[in-house]
Motif scaffolding. Structure first.
Motif, short mmCIF file in Angstrom:
data_model
loop_
_atom_site.label_atom_id
_atom_site.label_comp_id
_atom_site.label_asym_id
_atom_site.label_seq_id
_atom_site.Cartn_x
_atom_site.Cartn_y
_atom_site.Cartn_z
N GLN A 282 0.74 -1.21 -0.01
CA GLN A 282 0.05 0.12 -0.10
C GLN A 282 0.84 1.11 -0.10
N VAL A 283 1.86 1.21 0.67
CA VAL A 283 2.89 2.51 0.72
C VAL A 283 3.32 2.60 -0.54
N SER A 284 3.79 1.51 -1.16
CA SER A 284 4.42 1.57 -2.50
C SER A 284 3.56 2.33 -3.52
N LYS A 285 2.22 1.68 -3.47
CA LYS A 285 1.35 2.19 -4.38
C LYS A 285 1.04 3.73 -4.16
N ASN A 286 0.99 4.02 -2.67
CA ASN A 286 0.64 5.43 -2.41
C ASN A 286 1.91 6.36 -3.05
N LYS A 287 3.09 6.01 -2.85
CA LYS A 287 4.17 6.67 -3.42
C LYS A 287 4.33 6.80 -4.88
N ILE A 288 3.92 5.72 -5.50
CA ILE A 288 3.97 5.76 -7.14
C ILE A 288 2.84 6.74 -7.28
N SER A 289 1.58 6.55 -6.84
CA SER A 289 0.56 7.58 -7.14
C SER A 289 0.75 9.10 -6.90
N GLU A 290 1.59 9.15 -5.74
CA GLU A 290 1.91 10.73 -5.55
C GLU A 290 3.25 11.16 -6.52
N LYS A 291 3.93 10.25 -7.08
CA LYS A 291 4.71 10.64 -7.98
C LYS A 291 4.46 10.73 -9.26
N LYS A 292 3.19 10.08 -9.57
CA LYS A 292 2.54 10.33 -10.89
C LYS A 292 2.01 11.74 -10.79
N LYS A 293 1.27 11.88 -9.58
CA LYS A 293 0.41 13.29 -9.53
C LYS A 293 1.43 14.45 -9.59
N THR A 294 2.42 14.12 -9.29
CA THR A 294 3.63 15.31 -9.14
C THR A 294 4.13 15.59 -10.61
N SER A 295 4.20 14.54 -11.04
CA SER A 295 4.84 14.47 -12.69
C SER A 295 3.64 15.25 -13.38
N GLU A 296 2.59 14.81 -13.20
CA GLU A 296 1.36 14.94 -13.98
C GLU A 296 1.05 16.86 -13.60
N SER A 297 1.09 17.24 -12.52
CA SER A 297 1.06 18.66 -12.14
C SER A 297 2.10 19.44 -12.76
N LYS A 298 3.54 18.95 -12.74
CA LYS A 298 4.51 19.62 -13.37
C LYS A 298 4.42 19.78 -14.89
#
Length: 185
Positions: free
Chosen positions: A53-69
């Motif tokens: 779950q932590v790994s999925k959350n980290k991947i999701s956060e990275k994806k959101k950050t890259s999409e935002s950028k």
């Protein structure tokens, strides 16, 4: 005797309000602690679920950050493109106005769009001149609206209409409306 009954009531082994508060805090704190740490059991399968779950959350956060950028970069590029189109449109304004406008440009230092009218327009009645100046001012306002959004550094909300000598004929007022300056010419 009345004093004895009072003292016997105080010593009847009932907890004081302060004691009740301490009991509530201990029980409530233990309950909250157990609720917040209920997922941290010693079961190894539970730990793998948590790490997944932590790994999925980290991947999701990275994806959101890259999409935002990516969105921010695209927005900034669009703003720059709009600004360049705005400058080009102003530069072409003398050709599209059939000679009534001789020059149009944006001055970054003052955050103002300048539109210069042909001096031949000055040889009309005051009402006709006011109408021509107001029309030129509207063109400046409409161009800004048409090519927005632009970079934050571009504040072309001020439009000044002038004659070829640089005399101000009309401008954007403090309230953002048209202000006629050439009355009596």
């Amino acid at each position: 005797m009345p004093n004895e009954s009072r003292s016997s009531n105080n010593n009847n082994n009932s907890p004081s309000p302060l004691m009740w508060l301490a009991i509530i805090l201990v029980i409530g704190g233990g309950y909250l602690f157990s609720r917040t740490h209920s997922n941290t059991s010693s079961d190894p399968s539970n730990k793998s679920v948590n790490t997944e779950q932590v790994s999925k959350n980290k991947i999701s956060e990275k994806k959101k950050t890259s999409e935002s950028k990516a969105i921010t970069a695209k927005r900034k590029q669009n703003e720059k493109t709009n600004y360049q189109r705005y400058l080009i449109a102003l530069k072409k304004l003398p050709q599209t106005s059939e000679g009534s406008i001789t020059h149009a440009y944006y001055d970054k230092n003052y955050g103002t769009t300048y539109i210069t009218l042909n001096n031949e327009i000055l040889n009309v009645s005051d009402a006709q001149l006011k109408s021509a100046v107001h029309n030129a001012w509207n063109i400046g306002e409409n161009y800004y609206d048409k090519y927005s959004p632009m970079p934050d550094s571009v504040t072309a909300l001020q439009v000044t209409v002038q004659d070829e000598s640089g005399n101000r004929l009309g401008h954007t007022s403090i309230m953002g409306n048209f202000k006629y300056d050439a009355s009596g010419k």
